[in-house]
Structures are given as C-alpha cells and as structure tokens.
Scaffold this motif. Structure first.
Motif, PDB file in Angstrom:
ATOM      1  N   ILE A  41      -2.621  -8.386  13.615  1.00  0.00           N
ATOM      2  CA  ILE A  41      -2.160  -7.023  13.343  1.00  0.00           C
ATOM      3  C   ILE A  41      -0.894  -6.723  14.141  1.00  0.00           C
ATOM      4  CG2 ILE A  41      -2.745  -4.581  13.613  1.00  0.00           C
ATOM      5  CD1 ILE A  41      -5.634  -5.330  13.020  1.00  0.00           C
ATOM      6  N   GLN A  42      -0.895  -7.096  15.417  1.00  0.00           N
ATOM      7  CA  GLN A  42       0.267  -6.812  16.262  1.00  0.00           C
ATOM      8  C   GLN A  42       1.491  -7.583  15.780  1.00  0.00           C
ATOM      9  OE1 GLN A  42      -0.409  -7.683  20.367  1.00  0.00           O
ATOM     10  NE2 GLN A  42       1.617  -6.983  21.027  1.00  0.00           N
ATOM     11  N   GLN A  82      -1.282   0.822  20.036  1.00  0.00           N
ATOM     12  CA  GLN A  82      -2.727   0.961  19.835  1.00  0.00           C
ATOM     13  C   GLN A  82      -3.411  -0.400  19.849  1.00  0.00           C
ATOM     14  OE1 GLN A  82      -4.509   3.694  19.769  1.00  0.00           O
ATOM     15  NE2 GLN A  82      -2.677   4.919  20.112  1.00  0.00           N
ATOM     16  N   VAL A  83      -2.737  -1.427  19.292  1.00  0.00           N
ATOM     17  CA  VAL A  83      -3.321  -2.779  19.331  1.00  0.00           C
ATOM     18  C   VAL A  83      -3.467  -3.237  20.768  1.00  0.00           C
ATOM     19  CG1 VAL A  83      -2.877  -5.207  18.757  1.00  0.00           C
ATOM     20  CG2 VAL A  83      -2.563  -3.439  17.019  1.00  0.00           C
ATOM     21  N   GLU A  84      -2.472  -2.964  21.590  1.00  0.00           N
ATOM     22  CA  GLU A  84      -2.563  -3.341  22.997  1.00  0.00           C
ATOM     23  C   GLU A  84      -3.712  -2.591  23.686  1.00  0.00           C
ATOM     24  OE1 GLU A  84      -1.076  -5.616  24.668  1.00  0.00           O
ATOM     25  OE2 GLU A  84       0.251  -6.301  23.067  1.00  0.00           O
ATOM     26  N   LEU A 128      -6.839  -8.688  16.221  1.00  0.00           N
ATOM     27  CA  LEU A 128      -5.860  -7.875  16.925  1.00  0.00           C
ATOM     28  C   LEU A 128      -4.489  -8.546  16.965  1.00  0.00           C
ATOM     29  CD1 LEU A 128      -7.926  -6.422  19.919  1.00  0.00           C
ATOM     30  CD2 LEU A 128      -7.281  -5.317  17.777  1.00  0.00           C
ATOM     31  N   THR A 129      -4.475  -9.849  17.235  1.00  0.00           N
ATOM     32  CA  THR A 129      -3.182 -10.545  17.344  1.00  0.00           C
ATOM     33  C   THR A 129      -2.434 -10.552  16.012  1.00  0.00           C
ATOM     34  OG1 THR A 129      -4.026 -11.902  19.149  1.00  0.00           O
ATOM     35  CG2 THR A 129      -2.069 -12.716  17.992  1.00  0.00           C
ATOM     36  N   ILE A 149       1.498   1.520  16.243  1.00  0.00           N
ATOM     37  CA  ILE A 149       0.591   0.423  15.867  1.00  0.00           C
ATOM     38  C   ILE A 149       0.544  -0.617  16.977  1.00  0.00           C
ATOM     39  CG2 ILE A 149       0.224  -1.468  14.245  1.00  0.00           C
ATOM     40  CD1 ILE A 149       1.407   0.354  12.062  1.00  0.00           C
ATOM     41  N   ARG A 188      -6.969  -4.120  22.647  1.00  0.00           N
ATOM     42  CA  ARG A 188      -7.194  -5.425  23.270  1.00  0.00           C
ATOM     43  C   ARG A 188      -7.688  -5.258  24.706  1.00  0.00           C
ATOM     44  NH1 ARG A 188      -2.801  -7.565  22.093  1.00  0.00           N
ATOM     45  NH2 ARG A 188      -3.464  -8.996  20.461  1.00  0.00           N
TER      46      ARG A 188
END
Length: 762
Positions: A522-523, A554-556, A519-520, A551, A559
């Motif tokens: 990607i963000q 959505q990553v947040e 996730l990190t 993006i 998470r």
C-alpha cells in the motif's frame, strides 16, 4: 458486675455548685448590708463621732446602694433558680414558692411600715423648726442686734457734735494756752462720759487728747476711717472688728482739717451678736432651702435601710426554704435517676434531717439490691455485645459484600463493601432485597425456598450506568420456616475482563500478522502514484498531494501500531509532547470530510492554537476511529428513514484543565442497555465489525490520563436519534508516580477529573 464504693453516689444537680457559691456570697452580702444599715442609722442619729455632713451622707448612700444591688443580684439568682424549677416541674417546687412567699410578706410589711413611720416622723419633726414664727424670731433678732448697734452709734454722734462745737469755740485757747486747752478737753470728756477724746490728723499723729486713765490703749481708727470722715460732712461710727469699744470720727475744720475722735466701751453683745444673728439667719435660710433635699435624703436613707432589711429577710427566707426542701428534692431526684436506669445512685445521709435520713437509708438499701440483680444481666449483655462488635469488625474489613436477610428477605446486616457494590444510597437496613437489588431477588427467593443449604451463581447488575459481574453465594442460617440467609457478593468484573483479554490475545497476534503483510504494498503504491501523477494533475493538486501524503503517513502509523497489537493489553506507550490539539483535530476532520463527501462534517474549534501535552499519532488514531464509527452509524440507518447525514466535532477547554472533544452524529445511536460493554475488546453491534475500535480508543485515552464517555445525542430525548462520544484528557498529560510512591498535583487533578466524569458515563 460489682460496683466500687466510689460509684455509689448521687449525681449532683446542675444548680448545686452555683447555689453553694450564691449561699456563701449571699451570707456575706447580707451581713455587710445589715452592718451598713446599722452604721447608717447610728451616723444619722448623731451617736457616732462622725458628723453627718453632705459628703458622709452621700458616701453612706452610695455604699448602701451598692450593697442593695448585690442583694438584688443574689435574690434575683435565687428567684430565677426557683422559677426555673417551678416551670420545669421540679419536686417540692410549689412548697418552695409558698415558703418564700410567706417569708417575703412577713418581711415586707414591717419594712414598709418602718419606712412610712420614719418618713412621717422626719416631716413632723422638721416642720416646727421651719414655721413662720421661727422664721420671724430669727430675722427679728438680726434687726434687734442692728438697732442696738445703731443706737450706740447715734449716741456717740450726738456727743461728738457737742464736743465739736465746744472745741470750735475754744480754738483760740488751743493756740494761746495749751495747758488750759488740755484741761478743758478733759473736763468736757468727763462731763459727756466719753473716756477717749482726741484731736488727730492721721492714725499716727495725735494733736491733743483728754487726760483720762480709762481705755488708754484703745485701738485707733485706721486710714480708711479717716478717708471716710474726710468725705462725709457728718460724723462716722467706727466699730472695731474685735473688742467692745465703739468710736466716732468727725472732721474739725477749725483745726486745719484735723479730726475729732471719741470712743467708749459698750456691751460685748453689741459687737458680737449682730454677726452671730446674721450667721444664724444665713444658715437658717440655707437649711430652709435644703429642707426638701434633706427630707428626701433622710427618707431615701431610711428607704435604703428598709430595702436592705427586706432583701435580707427574703434571702433568709430563700435559704431557709432551700434547707427545708433540699432533702425532699434529693430524694425525688434520686428516684428519677433509678427510674431512668441508674442503680448506682445513693442518697447522702445527714443525721440532722431526722426521719428523712431514715428514709434515705431505706432507699439506698433498695437501690443496692436492684443493682446486684442488674449486674448479672449487664454482664451477659456485654458478652453478647463484644461478640457482635467482633462480627461487625470482621464484616467491615472483608472486601466481599456480605448481607444478612431474614426469612422474609429483609436486610438485617450489611457491610460497607455490599453498600458500595449495590450503590443505592440511603439506609438499607430493614429494606427488602427486592427493592435494593432486584437483580438478585430471584436468586434469594430460590435460596430461601430451596432445599440446598448453600447456593451460588453469577449475576450481572448495573449501577451508575456501569455493568458489574457479581459472584453470588447464599448460605441458610438454619432449617425450617423463617430461617434467615447470609449472602456473599464478590465483584469479578475485572477478573472476567482480564480473562477475556487473555483469551483474545492469541487471536490479536494472528490478526496483526495478517494486517502487517499488505502495508508495504500500500505504501509503495501510494508513493508511486504521487511520483507518476504528481506532475500530471493540475486541478486540485494540493488535495492530491495531501491525500497521498496522508496515505503514506497512515500506513506508517498502522505499521508502528501493529508491532504491539499482538498484545492488546499493552498498547504502544504514548510519546508525549506539547503540540496544537486544535490543529490535530482540524486535520483529522479534513481527512474524514474528504473521505466522506456525502456527509456534512463540521468542527467547532478555536481560531488560535490550543497547546496541550499528548501523543499526536495516538490521539489522531482515536479521533479517526470515533468519527469512522459515526459515519458507519449514519450508514446503518435505513434509507427511507435517513436524512442528511451530519457529524459535529466540538472542542472545549474546561476550567479544570481538561481537553474535551465531543463527536455528535445523527446515526442509529447507541444501545440503551450494557453500552459500556462496547468498550471491551471484540464487542460490536455492527455487522462485520472487529470490536477493537472503541477498546483501542479507551486504552489510548486512559494512557493519556483521560477517558471516553458513551452518551446520547443532546436532542435524542425530543424524538431525534444519534450518539455523542466524548473524549477527554488533562491538557498537562497523564499523572506520574513520584519517587515516594504518592501522586503529585497532576495525579490528583486527573483522579478528580475521572471521579467527576464517572457520574456522566452511561
């Protein structure tokens, strides 16, 4: 069981109490009516001091009419009871009718004859009094009386003319010698036989009079008589209202308009009889004018008396018939009670009824013996019934479904839990188990035909589109052919689901760890792309900014979700706030449209804001998962069968306060069987799927107080294909428990909404 003495009674008939009331009322009315008829007869006969004048006759007529009405009511009531008993086929009803009819005929004939004779008697008795001869005699008596009075007046008129002529010739003597004039006046009066002669100017002023001692106190004419004499050239006759003195008054022109008055006594009849004759004639005319009315009145009165006698006789006949038929009817009624199972009935014994009383005693002895024999059977039956009720109470209180089957597999006993679990509706007793629950028919057949006394197993049944896992146990009631079976059903659906959820909990935690690692990067990569290329891209820069921002957002969201994903049963609790659900849906549709340009994704949303209380992040996640599943369902259709892919998102605000979002696609559709299992964790029909998407959606909607329904596309039954996934939740958010432990208005609304949608779920 033994009966108390108070139980030994005859059940009273429905009409006994009204008849007792009508009996006392009828007797009272009959007595008053007969007394009134007797008094009426005596009054009309003139025996009593009461004179039968018009007012008395009318009063008596009204009184008798009222009594007749009361008699009619009493007789009508008794007759109605008799007719009702006759139509109902009551015992001795025919005999009752014959007795009443005989009494009515016997009473009616004399009453009718008396009425006819009385009417004819009145007519014949009054006719001679109003004949032509009687009419001529009365009116001729008036003429005779008037003629007698007229002859007296004519005689006085001749005498007063003669005396007037003599006095006119002696006018000179009146002025010269009054003494001689008085002697002359007295002599002429004596010669004519008139005791009263006077010359008068007014009723109070006498100029001269004859000196005769007879009738010195005779009444003088009044002023009206003097006025009449002044106006008349002829003498007038003066008839006093009282007494028997006739007089005459005449004007004397020779004496300065003085008047000559003479008077003498006549027979009293000359004064009294004319008035009496006229009064009699007037009364005769009045009676003659009222003769028809009098005849009608007397005839009506005699008719009323006859009717009173007739109705009284009919009532007496009814009463006599009731007294005669009552014992027989009581006996037959008691026999009917015994035939219907009432062995406590007893016939009242009345010694005055003779042989019927002996028959009643014999009947009571018979019922007592039957009662003793039945009590033993009733006691045994009650013990069995208490045991049956205890068993039924126990069965109705247990949560497991219990069925009792006979040797042929037909249901003989079923409790409420079994009825609710099977959910077939209607009456189940006597139905074959194969028709009620075909899923367990094979199990029941094996249990009935097998050698084992007890059998158990797990069977899946489907009711109202929902799959239930049921633990089935069967125990035979005995050995040999025809032995029944007791089947116990336990719903273990929730237990199995909980076991599956617990089994997958450890796997979920490991998967969450693997998802969290990328996730990190990607963000950071999305943020770096936005910083590096944000100034370079000119065309569709707004789309670029929206995509990179999506993006990052959505990553947040992922998470935050992964932090609690290790325990699937505890999804992140929703953070509820009032927001625009339409705008949220619009953003998700835009995102999915950008990500799937080859598909046509449309939305049917309101133009203005649609405010509701929800968690924007969780509902966005749920709707994204559903639309993503729709795109994958379209991609799963073979290329040679696939047409233009289409997804419709329809928004609706219901009147009951619910928000409904339908996602409709033309993909491969949902399975026809056990589609509810798709809502369980790790259940999927797509290759490579995790089986968590719909489970997560269902959990999110459940936390919002709503639910998810898996339906077919509306036109799927017409050759089309596809699915319709319905998401719904109350616009006020999920209901909360109040401090007292009960649910508030929102809780009731949400519960009602769930109950309404349970029938729509497949």
């Amino acid at each position: 069981m033994s009966a108390s003495p108070s139980d030994l009674r005859i059940v009273p008939r429905a009409e006994d109490t009204p008849r007792r009331v009508s009996g006392w009322l009828g007797a009272t009315v009959v007595v008053f009516a007969l007394v009134s008829a007797l008094v009426t007869f005596l009054v009309l006969s003139g025996v009593t001091p009461v004179v039968p004048v018009h007012q008395v006759v009318v009063g008596v007529f009204v009184l008798n009419a009222l009594l007749i009405l009361l008699l009619l009511v009493v007789v009508a009531f008794e007759t109605a009871v008799l007719i009702r008993a006759r139509r109902a086929g009551a015992a001795a009803a025919g005999l009752h009718v014959r007795i009443v009819g005989l009494f009515s005929i016997i009473a009616a004939l004399p009453a009718i004859l008396v009425a006819i004779i009385a009417t004819v008697t009145i007519e014949r008795g009054l006719e001679p009094w109003f004949s032509d001869r009687m009419r001529d005699a009365i009116f001729r008596s008036v003429d005779v009386a008037d003629a007698y009075a007229g002859s007296q007046c004519q005689s006085l008129g001749r005498e007063i003319r003669l005396l007037s002529d003599d006095l006119s010739r002696a006018r000179a003597a009146y002025d010269v010698d009054r003494k001689w004039f008085d002697s002359f006046l007295t002599a002429r009066a004596t010669a004519l036989g008139v005791p009263v002669v006077a010359i008068m100017q007014s009723p109070d002023k006498v100029l001269a009079r004859a000196n005769i001692d007879v009738l010195r106190d005779a009444a003088k004419p009044d002023q009206a008589a003097f006025d009449d004499a002044m106006a008349s050239p002829e003498p007038i006759c003066v008839i006093p209202p009282t007494g028997r003195v006739f007089g005459a008054l005449m004007k004397l022109p020779a004496y300065d308009n003085a008047f000559l008055h003479i008077a003498r006594q006549v027979d009293p009849l000359a004064v009294e009889f004319p008035a009496i004759a006229r009064a009699a004639a007037t009364e005769y005319l009045s009676i003659d004018a009222r003769r028809k009315g009098v005849q009608i009145a007397f005839a009506s009165m005699y008719g009323l008396i006859a009717v009173i006698l007739l109705l009284s006789a009919i009532w007496l006949g009814l009463s006599f018939a009731n007294a005669l038929v009552a014992p027989i009817r009581r006996m037959i009624h008691a026999t009917d009670q015994v035939s219907s199972g009432n062995f406590y009935v007893q016939v009242p014994i009345r010694r005055s009824e003779g042989d019927l009383a002996h028959l009643g005693e014999t009947f009571n002895k018979m019922t007592a013996e039957l009662r003793r024999q039945r009590d033993g059977l009733v006691t045994a039956s009650e013990v069995i019934d208490r045991r049956r009720r205890f068993t039924e109470t126990v069965l109705s209180g247990v949560s497991s479904g219990v069925l009792s089957l006979d040797g042929d597999g037909h249901i003989t006993i079923i409790n409420r839990s079994a009825e609710s679990l099977l959910g077939t509706g209607g009456r189940l007793l006597g139905q074959p188990i194969a028709a009620v629950a075909p899923e367990i028919a094979t199990f029941v057949t094996e249990a009935l035909t097998g050698r084992q006394r007890q059998t158990s197993g797990q069977i899946a049944i489907t009711r109202a589109g929902r799959d239930r896992m049921v633990n089935v146990r069967a125990a035979r009631e005995g050995e040999g052919a025809g032995a029944g079976l007791v089947v116990t059903l336990d719903d273990i659906t929730d237990l199995v689901s909980a076991q599956r959820t617990a089994a997958w909990a450890d796997v979920a935690r490991r998967i969450a760890h693997e998802i969290k690692n990328p996730l990190t990067p990607i963000q950071l990569s999305a943020e770096r792309i936005r910083r590096k290329f944000g100034r370079v891209i000119v065309e569709d820069k707004e789309v670029f900014e929206q995509c990179t921002a999506t993006i990052v957002r959505q990553v947040e969201d992922i998470r935050r979700m992964v932090d609690e994903f290790s325990s699937f049963a505890r999804m992140p609790k929703p953070s509820l706030a009032r927001d625009d659900i339409a705008e949220t849906v619009r953003q998700i549709v835009f995102l999915m449209r950008v990500g799937n340009p080859e598909l046509t994704i449309t939305e049917n949303l309101p133009e203005g804001p649609a405010m509701a209380r929800f968690d924007r992040r969780l509902l966005s996640q749920a709707l994204t998962n559903v639309i993503k599943n729709a795109t994958e369902a379209i991609e799963a259709v073979p290329m040679d069968e696939r047409g233009p892919g289409r997804i419709d998102v329809v928004f609706e605000r219901r009147e009951d306060g619910r928000i409904v979002i339908d996602v409709i696609d033309n993909g491969k559709g949902l399975p026809a069987d056990q589609r509810q299992k798709l809502l369980e964790p790790y259940m999927t029909t797509r290759e490579g799927g995790t089986g968590l998407g719909l489970a997560i959606v269902g959990k999110i909607l459940e936390d919002h107080g709503g639910g998810i329904d898996l339906l077919d596309r509306p036109d799927a039954g017409e050759g089309g294909r596809g699915a319709r996934v319905r998401l719904w939740f109350p616009e006020t958010g999920p209901a909360e428990e109040n401090p007292e432990g009960g649910r508030g208005d929102q809780a009731r609304d949400a519960a009602a909404a769930r109950q309404q949608h349970d029938g729509a779920r497949v």
